[in-house]
Design a protein around this motif. Structure first.
Motif, PDB file in Angstrom:
ATOM      1  N   UNK A  45       0.822  -1.228   0.000  1.00 48.20           N
ATOM      2  CA  UNK A  45       0.000   0.000   0.000  1.00 48.20           C
ATOM      3  C   UNK A  45       0.849   1.269   0.000  1.00 48.20           C
ATOM      4  N   UNK A  46       2.126   1.152   0.389  1.00 47.53           N
ATOM      5  CA  UNK A  46       3.011   2.321   0.425  1.00 47.53           C
ATOM      6  C   UNK A  46       4.354   1.954  -0.215  1.00 47.53           C
ATOM      7  N   UNK A  47       4.394   1.794  -1.515  1.00 50.06           N
ATOM      8  CA  UNK A  47       5.623   1.336  -2.171  1.00 50.06           C
ATOM      9  C   UNK A  47       6.789   2.319  -2.078  1.00 50.06           C
ATOM     10  N   UNK A  48       6.496   3.588  -1.838  1.00 50.46           N
ATOM     11  CA  UNK A  48       7.566   4.581  -1.719  1.00 50.46           C
ATOM     12  C   UNK A  48       8.233   4.478  -0.346  1.00 50.46           C
ATOM     13  N   UNK A  49       9.555   4.289  -0.287  1.00 47.87           N
ATOM     14  CA  UNK A  49      10.256   4.158   1.000  1.00 47.87           C
ATOM     15  C   UNK A  49      10.030   5.333   1.945  1.00 47.87           C
ATOM     16  N   UNK A  50       9.921   6.533   1.398  1.00 39.09           N
ATOM     17  CA  UNK A  50       9.683   7.704   2.246  1.00 39.09           C
ATOM     18  C   UNK A  50       8.326   7.599   2.935  1.00 39.09           C
ATOM     19  N   UNK A  51       7.331   7.107   2.207  1.00 33.45           N
ATOM     20  CA  UNK A  51       6.002   6.932   2.795  1.00 33.45           C
ATOM     21  C   UNK A  51       6.025   5.848   3.864  1.00 33.45           C
ATOM     22  N   UNK A 100       7.312   7.361   7.006  1.00 33.12           N
ATOM     23  CA  UNK A 100       6.286   8.174   7.661  1.00 33.12           C
ATOM     24  C   UNK A 100       5.280   7.301   8.397  1.00 33.12           C
ATOM     25  N   UNK A 101       4.979   6.130   7.819  1.00 30.11           N
ATOM     26  CA  UNK A 101       4.097   5.184   8.507  1.00 30.11           C
ATOM     27  C   UNK A 101       4.752   4.706   9.803  1.00 30.11           C
ATOM     28  N   UNK A 102       6.055   4.397   9.751  1.00 29.79           N
ATOM     29  CA  UNK A 102       6.779   3.966  10.949  1.00 29.79           C
ATOM     30  C   UNK A 102       6.756   5.054  12.019  1.00 29.79           C
ATOM     31  N   UNK A 103       6.909   6.303  11.593  1.00 33.57           N
ATOM     32  CA  UNK A 103       6.859   7.423  12.539  1.00 33.57           C
ATOM     33  C   UNK A 103       5.476   7.530  13.164  1.00 33.57           C
ATOM     34  N   UNK A 104       4.435   7.301  12.358  1.00 35.19           N
ATOM     35  CA  UNK A 104       3.058   7.319  12.856  1.00 35.19           C
ATOM     36  C   UNK A 104       2.861   6.232  13.911  1.00 35.19           C
ATOM     37  N   UNK A 105       3.366   5.031  13.637  1.00 32.47           N
ATOM     38  CA  UNK A 105       3.241   3.913  14.573  1.00 32.47           C
ATOM     39  C   UNK A 105       3.937   4.239  15.890  1.00 32.47           C
ATOM     40  N   UNK A 106       5.139   4.817  15.804  1.00 33.98           N
ATOM     41  CA  UNK A 106       5.885   5.172  17.007  1.00 33.98           C
ATOM     42  C   UNK A 106       5.173   6.285  17.783  1.00 33.98           C
ATOM     43  N   UNK A 107       4.679   7.290  17.065  1.00 33.45           N
ATOM     44  CA  UNK A 107       4.015   8.419  17.716  1.00 33.45           C
ATOM     45  C   UNK A 107       2.742   7.997  18.442  1.00 33.45           C
TER      46      UNK A 107
END
Length: 351
Positions: free
Chosen positions: A259-265, A268-275
């Protein structure tokens, strides 16, 4: 709480329990003094905490109930009754001796430096961590004194695996609450470490792991990325197809790839999970019941044609409601209901 604190670290110690794979020989040395809490040790623990909070290799679990067969839980609970430097030293030696026994019983597993530390975490509260590092010369531990060298840093390439025990959760005595985490470094989590040594039951139950992963993806796409219903439907369909084709194990990483093939995206998902402090298992067996709602949703939203075998219904029970544009089947037979449910959910008979 411990009687000594500096910053967020209470105590830290390292023991040497060396063993090569496929060997019975163990070279062990147990420290008699704790490692000084200074800039070096603070940097190590801080690096560990940061890696733990954002790393997608983290998995969750609970202790096995039988503390006689799997004593690490008992060691932790006993330590919690008197948390001071003397009890921590005794506790760490019990952990080390138990690891030594487990390594003797499993020739395939390797040993290393066993680092145990007690610290506070703004995300998980009071934590006791048990990390097994490689015995490489540049691991940052002095082989003679078992103290950190000035070059000591947390290099995940030198870490076999680590466990954290979330003390506050453990002492709530609620089996359903995950109070263990596992973080892999150089190697995957082995059955020796997870079960025989630590005494962990299931790494996060399949149903909960599935729901947590789907909720995280949906919340991120809808609320952080602003996905429309159509875009969400495409994402759901892709994830469901991935789950259906991999019934035994799926990974968070592959879900992100889909769903998020772009590494930058993905970052950002990882940052969302951590936050959001979300607890996601890096891999799990997809639970059909947990992802059925996603299946049902996209079937409902997609235009589909259903052919009904006439032998399954009585002509008098089938009517068409013109105003509602609905085909109504009154008192459907059991065979028809089973076929319908199988179509909607694609479940095996009997599920």
């Amino acid at each position: 709480m411990p009687d000594t604190e500096r910053g967020n670290i209470n105590f830290i110690i390292a023991h040497k329990i060396f063993k090569e794979q496929n060997s019975e020989l163990i070279d062990d040395q147990f420290a008699e003094e704790l490692i000084e809490i200074n800039t070096v040790s603070e940097l190590f623990v801080d690096s560990f905490k940061k890696a733990h909070n954002v790393r997608q290799g983290v998995q969750y679990g609970v202790f096995i109930a039988d503390q006689n067969v799997y004593p690490v839980q008992k060691f932790v609970r006993d330590y919690c009754n008197s948390m001071n430097s003397e009890s921590f030293l005794a506790f760490s030696k019990k952990i080390g001796k138990h690891l030594k026994k487990c390594l003797k019983d499993d020739k395939r597993s390797a040993g290393g430096y066993l680092i145990i530390f007690d610290y506070s975490d703004e995300v998980r509260g009071h934590v006791v961590a048990i990390a097994l590092m490689t015995d490489k010369a540049n691991s940052g531990i002095d082989a003679e004194t078992l103290k950190f060298t000035q070059s000591m840093t947390l290099d995940l390439q030198h870490m076999h695996v680590a466990t954290t025990v979330m003390i506050d959760r453990l002492l709530q005595n609620e089996d359903a609450i995950n109070h263990l985490t596992f973080m892999t470094g150089l190697r995957n989590i082995s059955s020796l470490y997870k079960t025989n040594f630590i005494g962990c039951d299931n790494i996060q139950l399949s149903a909960k792991a599935t729901r947590s992963a789907l909720d995280a993806v949906e919340n991120y796409l809808k609320h952080e990325r602003g996905y429309s219903d159509t875009e969400m439907n495409v994402a759901r369909r892709s994830i469901v197809e991935y789950f259906d084709s991999n019934p035994f194990e799926v990974t968070i990483q592959e879900m992100k790839n889909i769903v998020l093939p772009n590494p930058d995206d993905q970052d950002k998902f990882d940052e969302f999970v951590a936050r959001e402090q979300l607890e996601l298992s890096s891999s799990f067996k997809p639970n059909k019941i947990s992802y059925k709602p996603w299946k049902k949703f996209y079937y409902k939203k997609s235009g589909i044609i259903i052919d009904i075998d006439a032998s399954k219904v009585d002509d008098e029970t089938v009517t068409y409601d013109v105003e509602e544009s609905q085909l109504v089947i009154s008192d459907p037979s059991g065979d028809l209901l089973r076929e319908y449910k199988r179509f909607i959910y694609e479940a095996e008979p009997g599920e």
